[in-house]
Design a protein around this motif. Structure first.
Motif, mmCIF file in Angstrom:
data_model
loop_
_atom_site.group_PDB
_atom_site.id
_atom_site.type_symbol
_atom_site.label_atom_id
_atom_site.label_comp_id
_atom_site.label_asym_id
_atom_site.label_seq_id
_atom_site.Cartn_x
_atom_site.Cartn_y
_atom_site.Cartn_z
ATOM 1 N N VAL A 208 0.852 -1.199 0.000
ATOM 2 C CA VAL A 208 0.000 0.000 0.000
ATOM 3 C C VAL A 208 0.889 1.251 0.000
ATOM 4 O O VAL A 208 0.631 2.212 -0.730
ATOM 5 N N ASP A 209 1.958 1.227 0.824
ATOM 6 C CA ASP A 209 2.887 2.369 0.857
ATOM 7 C C ASP A 209 3.465 2.620 -0.536
ATOM 8 O O ASP A 209 3.568 3.762 -0.991
ATOM 9 N N VAL A 234 6.304 9.936 0.390
ATOM 10 C CA VAL A 234 5.965 8.882 1.355
ATOM 11 C C VAL A 234 7.236 8.503 2.102
ATOM 12 O O VAL A 234 8.282 8.273 1.490
ATOM 13 N N SER A 235 7.146 8.468 3.437
ATOM 14 C CA SER A 235 8.329 8.070 4.212
ATOM 15 C C SER A 235 7.935 7.051 5.268
ATOM 16 O O SER A 235 6.799 7.051 5.760
ATOM 17 N N ARG A 236 8.885 6.204 5.596
ATOM 18 C CA ARG A 236 8.597 5.133 6.559
ATOM 19 C C ARG A 236 8.525 5.711 7.971
ATOM 20 O O ARG A 236 9.223 6.667 8.299
ATOM 21 N N THR A 237 7.691 5.104 8.791
ATOM 22 C CA THR A 237 7.410 5.630 10.124
ATOM 23 C C THR A 237 8.210 4.860 11.173
ATOM 24 O O THR A 237 8.168 3.623 11.180
ATOM 25 N N PRO A 409 1.783 -4.363 10.085
ATOM 26 C CA PRO A 409 1.284 -3.441 11.110
ATOM 27 C C PRO A 409 0.253 -2.473 10.527
ATOM 28 O O PRO A 409 0.201 -2.268 9.312
ATOM 29 N N GLY A 410 -0.517 -1.836 11.410
ATOM 30 C CA GLY A 410 -1.612 -0.966 10.974
ATOM 31 C C GLY A 410 -1.172 0.133 10.031
ATOM 32 O O GLY A 410 -1.915 0.545 9.144
ATOM 33 N N SER A 411 0.033 0.636 10.226
ATOM 34 C CA SER A 411 0.559 1.651 9.319
ATOM 35 C C SER A 411 2.076 1.553 9.338
ATOM 36 O O SER A 411 2.680 1.367 10.400
ATOM 37 N N THR A 412 2.689 1.664 8.170
ATOM 38 C CA THR A 412 4.152 1.600 8.121
ATOM 39 C C THR A 412 4.753 2.881 7.540
ATOM 40 O O THR A 412 5.961 3.086 7.645
ATOM 41 N N SER A 413 3.915 3.725 6.917
ATOM 42 C CA SER A 413 4.451 4.951 6.296
ATOM 43 C C SER A 413 3.429 6.064 6.359
ATOM 44 O O SER A 413 2.259 5.836 6.684
ATOM 45 N N SER A 414 3.896 7.260 6.035
ATOM 46 C CA SER A 414 2.965 8.390 5.986
ATOM 47 C C SER A 414 3.498 9.448 5.030
ATOM 48 O O SER A 414 4.653 9.385 4.586
#
Ligand SMILES: Cc1cc2nc3c(=O)[nH]c(=O)nc-3n(C[C@H](O)[C@H](O)[C@H](O)COP(=O)(O)OP(=O)(O)OC[C@H]3O[C@@H](n4cnc5c(N)ncnc54)[C@H](O)[C@@H]3O)c2cc1C
Ligand code: SF4
Length: 634
Positions: A208-209, A234-237, A409-414
Motif C-alpha cells: 500500500v505504501d 511517502v516516508s517510513r514511520t 502493522p496498521g501503518s508503516t508509512s505516511s
C-alpha cells in the motif's frame, strides 16, 4: 472514623501507574539503587505468557475488535471505550460511558487500566517532535513555548528509542529527508546526534505504501490563501516493534545518551517464553493486541525493573490510588489506595503507601482526577486544562488495482510533509498516515463487506469470494492526525455526582475543536482528495451529521475520532502561575510530588506523544534521583 493503616515499608519513591511512564521511571530509579513501589489499579494478566493468552482468547471471541476488547473492563474499574462515544446534544452531559462528556464535541479517545497500561494496545508509532513544536509561541504567536528546546531532549529521545526498541533509519528521518519545509532554516541540521542511529532498521514498506509513493513529488498548496507549496513524499514511520537489529558501524558501538551501546537485543514476550516475538511477523492486530509481543509494551520494561531492582522493587496491582495526602507543610505524606481482592466486586481494603517522593504516572486524565480529588496542585489553576488529542479523520477509497491491504502493522508509512511550515500561523499542521488495513477502521471491513455482499447483492460461494477479493484488495485509507493548540476551556474536572462503584471520581470532560484545527482538517481532506485523484482512487469517504464526531468548517461537514493521544493536562512551564510543574515535572506546590506522562507536554504538534513522554521521564528520573539523594530538599 477508623484510621487508615500505613504500609509497613517506606519507599524512596511511590509511583502511581504501571504504564510507559511508570515502567521507565521505575527501571531508572531502581538502576540508581532507589527503592520503588508501584501502585497499579488494574489486574496483572500479561505478566506471564499463560495469562497473556487470556487476553488473546478474549480478543478472538470479541465481535468488535476495539482497542480495549481483549482486556478486562470492570464496572468497578472502567476504562473509557470507543463504543461509548456518542454526540453530546443539548445541555445535559453524556454519561453513557466512563467519561462524563460535556461537549460541545465528544472526546473520542480511550486508554487502558491494566498492568502495562495503554501500551498493551498502542500502535507503536514512535515519532520525535519537530524543533518548531517546542516554540509555537515564539514562531507563530500561538499556544505556548516549552521551557526547553528540542536539543535539550535529544539525548533522552535516544534513550527512549533504545528502551522501546524503535525500528527506523536515522538517515530517513530528518525533517529534510521527510520532505518537510521547516519553519526554521536550521531545524534539520543536527536533528540526530553524530553517529546516532535507531536500535533496529526500518520495518519494510507495505505494498500500500509503495502504491501511494506513486504520488511522490506532487505539489499541494496548504495554508491561508495557499501560502505554502508542499511536495509529497511517502516516508517510513519509526515504530516500536521488532525488526532487524542494527550492526554498529565498524564493530564500534552506537552512542546513546551518554553511553556507547552494543547491538540491540530485541525483547520478545514477557515471562518464560521470552524468545517469542523477536520479529514482527505481520499478524496485523497490533491494535488491540500483538499475539507474539513483537510490538513493545511496558511489561517488558517493568520486567527489567523487577529483575534489576530485586528487593528494591515492588508492585501492588488491583490497588487504586484514591487520595494524595498532605502534611501541614504541604508535602505529600502518603497515598491512600483501595486494594480490592475480587475484580468487579466493589469491596476493598483502604491502605496508605508511604515514600519519600511520590510520582503520578497514571496518564493525562487519571493523574488529573486523582489530583483534583485530593485538592492538590492548585496554585496555577492549570490543572486539568489544555487537554489535547490528535483529532483523527479518515478518507477512504477504492484503488484502480489490487494493493494488498490487511498485511503487516496498521501503518508503516505516511506523508509527513505537512508536519511543519510557515502555514502553521493560520492552519494546524498534520500528518497523513497511510493505513495498511483497508477500510477496517473506516467502515468495519472486511466483516461489513461480507454482510453487504450477502445481504444486498445476494452473493454466495465462489461469486462471493471473487467479489470480496476484488473489493477488499483495492481498499485504501488515509488517516489525518491534526495538531490542537492548548485551550483552557478543553478541560477535565470532577463532580461528586459522577463516581464509579468504588467511589472514585469519573472524569468530566469539556472538549471542542477550534478553527485552527478545523482548518488543518479541511486542508488535509483537500490534500487527500487530490492524492486520490492523482492515483485514480475512487473516493468512498462519507461523513454524516449523525456521526458522533461530526463538525463543520466553512460550510462543509467532516467527521473526526479520538487518537488516544491524551496530552497537556498538567503541563510543565517556567512559573507556578503558568503550569502545574517545573521543567523536571516536579510540582510547584508540593516539594516531593512529581507528575509525569503526556499530561506534562505543553503542546501536542503532530507526533504521537509516547516517545516524547518517555524521553521526558528520563529527565524527571534524573531530577528525582538527585532529590532522593539530597534528602528531598529543593
Ligand atoms: C488505540 C491507541 C493507540 C495508540 N497508539 C499510539 C502510537 O502508535 N504511538 C504513540 O505515541 N502513542 C499511542 N497511543 C497513546 C499511548 O498509548 C499513550 O500516550 C501512553 O500509553 C501513555 O502512557 P502512560 O504511561 O502515561 O499512561 P498509560 O499507558 O495509560 O498507563 C497508566 C497506568 O496507570 C494506571 N492508573 C491510572 N490511574 C491509577 C490510579 N488512580 N491508581 C493506580 N493506577 C492507576 C492505569 O491502570 C495504567 O496502567 C495510543 C493510544 C491508544 C488508545
Ligand atoms: S503486525 Fe503483528 S507481529 Fe507485527 S507488531 Fe503488529 S500484531 Fe505484532
Amino acid at each position: 472514623m477508623t484510621a487508615i493503616p500505613d504500609d509497613e515499608r517506606c519507599y524512596d519513591v511511590v509511583i502511581v501507574g504501571a504504564g510507559f511512564a511508570g515502567g521507565i521511571l521505575a527501571k531508572e530509579l531502581v538502576s540508581e539503587g532507589h527503592s520503588v513501589l508501584i501502585l497499579e489499579a488494574g489486574e496483572d494478566h500479561g505478566k506471564t505468557w499463560e495469562t497473556y493468552r487470556s487476553y488473546l482468547d478474549q480478543y478472538y471471541l470479541s465481535l468488535a475488535k476495539t482497542p480495549n476488547s481483549p482486556y478486562p473492563n470492570l464496572p468497578t474499574l472502567p476504562s473509557p471505550s470507543v463504543l461509548d462515544i456518542t454526540a453530546v446534544r443539548g445541555t445535559e452531559p453524556d454519561t453513557n460511558g466512563y467519561f462524563v462528556q460535556r461537549g460541545p464535541l465528544p472526546f473520542g479517545s480511550n486508554y487502558l487500566m491494566a498492568y502495562g497500561g495503554t501500551s498493551l494496545h498502542w500502535l507503536g508509532t514512535s515519532l520525535r517532535m519537530m524543533p518548531a513544536d517546542f516554540e509555537m509561541q515564539s514562531r507563530f504567536g500561538l499556544g505556548v513555548d516549552w521551557p526547553f528546546k528540542y536539543d535539550d531532549l535529544k539525548k533522552d529521545y535516544e534513550r527512549a528509542e533504545w528502551e522501546i526498541g524503535v525500528s527506523a533509519d536515522a538517515v530517513e528521518q530528518t525533517p529534510k529527508a521527510l520532505g518537510i519545509k521547516t519553519s526554521g532554516p536550521k531545524d534539520s541540521n543536527d536533528y540526530f546526534a553524530k553517529d546516532y542511529d535507531y536500535p533496529m532498521h526500518s520495518i519494510p514498506s507495505s505494498y500500500v505504501d509503495e502504491f501511494f509513493a506513486r504520488a511522490d513529488g506532487m505539489a499541494i498548496e496548504v495554508g491561508e490563501d495557499a501560502s505554502d507549496t508542499v511536495h509529497l513524499k511517502v516516508s517510513r514511520t519509526p515504530q516500536g516493534r521488532n525488526s532487524t537489529p542494527r550492526s554498529p558501524k565498524n564493530g564500534q558501538g552506537i552512542p546513546v545518551g551518554d553511553e556507547v551501546r552494543k547491538q540491540f537485543q530485541p525483547r520478545g514476550a514477557t515471562g518464560p517464553f521470552a524468545y517469542m516475538g523477536q520479529r514482527c511477523e505481520g499478524n496485523s492486530s497490533c491494535i488491540p493486541i500483538c499475539p507474539i509481543q513483537a510490538k513493545y509494551n511496558a511489561m517488558k520494561t517493568l520486567e527489567d525493573a523487577n529483575h534489576i531492582g530485586k528487593s528494591l522493587m515492588e508492585t501492588i496491582t488491583q490497588a487504586i490510588a484514591s487520595k494524595v495526602e498532605l502534611d501541614e507543610n504541604g508535602r505529600v505524606s502518603g497515598i491512600t489506595y483501595k486494594k480490592y481482592p475480587f475484580p468487579g466486586v466493589p469491596q476493598y481494603e483502604l491502605r496508605r503507601a508511604r515514600g519519600k517522593h511520590y510520582v503520578l504516572a497514571g496518564g493525562a486524565v487519571e493523574n488529573v482526577t486523582l489530583a483534583l480529588a485530593s485538592g492538590i496542585c492548585k496554585s496555577s489553576d492549570e490543572l486539568g486544562r489544555n487537554l489535547m488529542d490528535h483529532p483523527y479523520m479518515m478518507t477512504w477509497g477504492a484503488a484502480p488495482e489490487p494493493v494488498g491491504p490487511f498485511r503487516g502493522p496498521g501503518s508503516t508509512s505516511s506523508y509527513a510533509n505537512f508536519r511543519d511550515g510557515g502555514f502553521r500561523d493560520k492552519t494546524a499542521a498534520f500528518r497523513l498516515e497511510i493505513g495498511n488495513w483497508g477500510w477496517n477502521f473506516a467502515a468495519g471491513s472486511p466483516n461489513s463487506d461480507v454482510a453487504r455482499l450477502v445481504e444486498q447483492e445476494n452473493l454466495y460461494g465462489s461469486a462471493l469470494r471473487d467479489k470480496l477479493y476484488h473489493d477488499v484488495q483495492r481498499q485504501v485509507r488515509l488517516g489525518t492526525l491534526v495538531e490542537q493548540l492548548p485551550r483552557s476551556t478543553n478541560r477535565i474536572t470532577i463532580d461528586p455526582a459522577y463516581r464509579t462503584p468504588m467511589g472514585e471520581y469519573r472524569p468530566v470532560i469539556s472538549y471542542d475543536l477550534d478553527d485552527y484545527s478545523r482548518a488543518g482538517l479541511a486542508a488535509a481532506y483537500e490534500a487527500c482528495v487530490r492524492i486520490f485523484q492523482r492515483l485514480g482512487i475512487k473516493n468512498h469517504t462519507a461523513y454524516s451529521p449523525s456521526d458522533a464526531g461530526y463538525f463543520t468548517y466553512e460550510g462543509k461537514g467532516y467527521t473526526f475520532f479520538g487518537a488516544g493521544h491524551l496530552v497537556g493536562t498538567h503541563r510543565i512551564g517556567t512559573h507556578k502561575s503558568n503550569s502545574v510543574t517545573n521543567d523536571q515535572m516536579r510540582s510547584w506546590d508540593h516539594d516531593n510530588l512529581w507528575l509525569v506522562g503526556a499530561g506534562s507536554m505543553p503542546t501536542i504538534a503532530t507526533s504521537n506523544p509516547t516517545l516524547t513522554l518517555s524521553a521526558m521521564v528520563y529527565r524527571a528520573a534524573r531530577a528525582i534521583t538527585a532529590a532522593v539523594r539530597e534528602g528531598g530538599a529543593k
